[in-house]
Structure formats: structure tokens, C-alpha cells
Design a protein around this motif. Sequence first.
Motif, PDB file in Angstrom:
ATOM      1  N   PRO A  17      -7.155   1.364   1.170  1.00 18.85           N
ATOM      2  CA  PRO A  17      -6.873   2.059   0.271  1.00 18.85           C
ATOM      3  C   PRO A  17      -7.928   3.473   0.036  1.00 18.85           C
ATOM      4  N   VAL A  18      -7.888   4.598  -0.101  1.00 24.38           N
ATOM      5  CA  VAL A  18      -9.000   5.440  -0.340  1.00 24.38           C
ATOM      6  C   VAL A  18      -9.861   5.164  -1.739  1.00 24.38           C
ATOM      7  N   GLY A  19      -9.027   4.953  -2.612  1.00 24.10           N
ATOM      8  CA  GLY A  19      -9.677   4.516  -3.802  1.00 24.10           C
ATOM      9  C   GLY A  19     -10.781   3.442  -3.892  1.00 24.10           C
ATOM     10  N   VAL A  20     -10.391   2.283  -2.966  1.00 24.82           N
ATOM     11  CA  VAL A  20     -11.742   1.263  -2.567  1.00 24.82           C
ATOM     12  C   VAL A  20     -12.735   2.012  -1.880  1.00 24.82           C
ATOM     13  N   VAL A  21     -12.360   2.743  -1.055  1.00 29.02           N
ATOM     14  CA  VAL A  21     -13.509   3.727  -0.199  1.00 29.02           C
ATOM     15  C   VAL A  21     -14.271   4.495  -1.217  1.00 29.02           C
ATOM     16  N   ASP A  22     -13.575   5.115  -1.919  1.00 28.99           N
ATOM     17  CA  ASP A  22     -14.284   5.945  -2.918  1.00 28.99           C
ATOM     18  C   ASP A  22     -15.256   5.063  -3.878  1.00 28.99           C
ATOM     19  N   GLN A  23     -15.006   3.985  -4.386  1.00 28.22           N
ATOM     20  CA  GLN A  23     -15.832   3.136  -4.992  1.00 28.22           C
ATOM     21  C   GLN A  23     -17.027   2.412  -4.105  1.00 28.22           C
ATOM     22  N   LEU A  24     -16.725   2.193  -2.815  1.00 29.13           N
ATOM     23  CA  LEU A  24     -17.653   1.673  -1.911  1.00 29.13           C
ATOM     24  C   LEU A  24     -17.811   2.542  -0.422  1.00 29.13           C
ATOM     25  N   PRO A  25     -18.269   3.716  -0.396  1.00 30.95           N
ATOM     26  CA  PRO A  25     -18.177   4.545   0.367  1.00 30.95           C
ATOM     27  C   PRO A  25     -18.754   3.878   1.903  1.00 30.95           C
ATOM     28  N   ALA A  36     -13.810  -6.493  10.527  1.00 31.68           N
ATOM     29  CA  ALA A  36     -14.939  -7.450  10.341  1.00 31.68           C
ATOM     30  C   ALA A  36     -15.820  -6.910   9.371  1.00 31.68           C
ATOM     31  N   ALA A  37     -16.241  -5.828   9.510  1.00 27.96           N
ATOM     32  CA  ALA A  37     -17.355  -5.187   8.620  1.00 27.96           C
ATOM     33  C   ALA A  37     -16.963  -4.863   7.478  1.00 27.96           C
ATOM     34  N   VAL A  38     -15.564  -4.544   7.267  1.00 32.01           N
ATOM     35  CA  VAL A  38     -15.026  -4.045   6.115  1.00 32.01           C
ATOM     36  C   VAL A  38     -15.184  -5.373   5.111  1.00 32.01           C
ATOM     37  N   LEU A  39     -14.527  -6.313   5.749  1.00 31.70           N
ATOM     38  CA  LEU A  39     -14.426  -7.636   4.885  1.00 31.70           C
ATOM     39  C   LEU A  39     -15.811  -8.140   4.441  1.00 31.70           C
ATOM     40  N   GLU A  52      -7.492  -4.208   1.872  1.00 36.84           N
ATOM     41  CA  GLU A  52      -7.342  -4.083   3.222  1.00 36.84           C
ATOM     42  C   GLU A  52      -6.162  -4.544   3.888  1.00 36.84           C
ATOM     43  N   ALA A  53      -5.760  -3.894   4.814  1.00 34.80           N
ATOM     44  CA  ALA A  53      -4.504  -4.520   5.477  1.00 34.80           C
ATOM     45  C   ALA A  53      -4.723  -4.171   6.991  1.00 34.80           C
ATOM     46  N   LEU A  68       0.717  -1.107   0.004  1.00 36.22           N
ATOM     47  CA  LEU A  68      -0.200   0.095   0.090  1.00 36.22           C
ATOM     48  C   LEU A  68       0.835   1.163   0.036  1.00 36.22           C
ATOM     49  N   THR A  69       0.642   2.278  -1.038  1.00 30.97           N
ATOM     50  CA  THR A  69       1.267   3.477  -0.502  1.00 30.97           C
ATOM     51  C   THR A  69       0.114   4.717  -1.063  1.00 30.97           C
ATOM     52  N   GLY A  70       0.520   5.796  -0.659  1.00 27.38           N
ATOM     53  CA  GLY A  70      -0.468   6.944  -0.637  1.00 27.38           C
ATOM     54  C   GLY A  70      -1.335   7.060   0.268  1.00 27.38           C
ATOM     55  N   GLU A  71      -2.456   7.568   0.214  1.00 28.48           N
ATOM     56  CA  GLU A  71      -3.446   7.811   1.152  1.00 28.48           C
ATOM     57  C   GLU A  71      -4.293   6.520   1.311  1.00 28.48           C
TER      58      GLU A  71
END
Length: 259
Positions: A157-165, A174-177, A229-230, A128-131
Motif C-alpha cells: 500500500p502506498v500509505g505504508v511506503v509513504d511512512q517508510l520510503p 524479502a527486503a520489504v519484509l 504487503e501481498a 488491498l484497494t486503491g493505489e
Amino acid sequence: MDLSTLPQHQKVTAMARVLRAEVIKGLYGAEDQLPTEPELMKRFGVARETVRRALQLLKESGVVMSVQGSGTFVRRRPRRATLLREFRPHGGPADWIDHGTESWVPLDPPTAWSRGEVPPELAESTGLTGEVAVWACTRGIDTDPRVPLQLLKTYVPVGVVDQLPVLEKAAGPAAVLERLAQTGSPLSWSLVDGARMPEQDEAAALGTPIGIPLVQTLRVIRQDGAVVEATEYVVSSERFCITSRPDQDPDDLGLPAST
């Protein structure tokens, strides 16, 4: 032992080494008081500052502790327990302390998601790199939740969050996965076990000396080949060692296949 003939830069470590050896040999037992600063100055032939720096080294490594107004005492080390670690298909590890029951409970309400970066020492292992979005939690055990024993941090990664707010409203890994698994693409995981020295705030949170290494487990989750996710789990190496059942198959746990 007179250290007065040693070069100044060697006196501190030499004095600390002698006192540590005496504690190990049992000359000073747990909770026994060490000689006073004047007594140590006379014995080793060194200045007060040298004595204080040597004792500070012993404090940082967990050998002794200071009691305000009373002196320096040999620190009683905590009983070391074994964590039997198993991983579930969604969420973090199920830790069985000394083969008992799963015991972690949050000490305080977990932090809200924030924006930040993956620490440099984790960047290579996680890819992971960046925000990233960051979530943190401090855990104790169910028999005494006042004692902090485990820290965990989750990075998405914020890119993942942006696609799935909805991920940024999830209450932890647990909830993320669970939400990522609902997108349809299978999740895969990998684990990296290691150790590192604590930051000052981590040592304070865990109630462990700054010189005691942390045992680290890093779980990395991938989806379609990309890290989504990490989570880093850390405990004090003074309190815990980590093991797992060698005959445990991921399929038996219902886990996705490891990469």
C-alpha cells in the motif's frame, strides 16, 4: 465422422473434441503430425474456417502446436514436477523441486517499483484497494535460467511506503519484509492457494498455452492488523503441482504466527 449436419456453432467444438480424444487414445503420438487442413475438411465435412478454429482451440489448450510451413503437430507436454513449498520468516517461499534444491533464479533484472492497483481478482483475497506500489520478477531454474517458470508480483500500500520510503528502494519482497520487521511491530502471514487462467502476456512469459491454468499462491503479510504487503506467485499447472510437509510447524521454520 461427418459433422456437416450439425449446427454451425457446434461444429468447431465437436471437431476439437474428436481430435483431442484421438490424441489421448494415442492415435496421434507426441510430435506426430495431424492431417492437413484439406484432409480434415474432407473427413469432417466442414469448411476450412471451421478446421482452423478447431485447431486453434486445441492449440490454446496445449494439445497441438503449429510449425510454420510444416503443419500442425501433437505437442509434447513438459514433465510435471512437484514443488515442496516452505515459507521463511523474511522473503518468499523456498521451493524444493522434486525434493531437490531451491532453484529459482531471476531471468532478468527485476522491474523497479511502480505505482498501480491490485488486480480485481486479488482485491478480495488481499484486502488491498486503491493505489499500491508494485514490484515484479520472472524466475527460471538454476540449471537452465533461460526457461521462465515462475512469475511473482508484490503489492505494498502506498500509505505504508509513504511512512517508510525505504521500502520503495527495496529489492523485492524479502527486503520489504526485513525492513518492515525492523519497525518493531510483529508481522503475521496467511496463505491462499488457488488457480486462475493466465493473461496473454503471462502465458507468453511462461511459455505455456493460454488455456492452461496457473497454480497460484498468495501470501498476505499483516502488521498491527493491517495488510502491509501481498505477493502472488504463479506457475503453470502443466509444469508443477505444489505440496508441503504436513508435519511442518511454522515454529520449526522460524516463521511468524499465521493469522
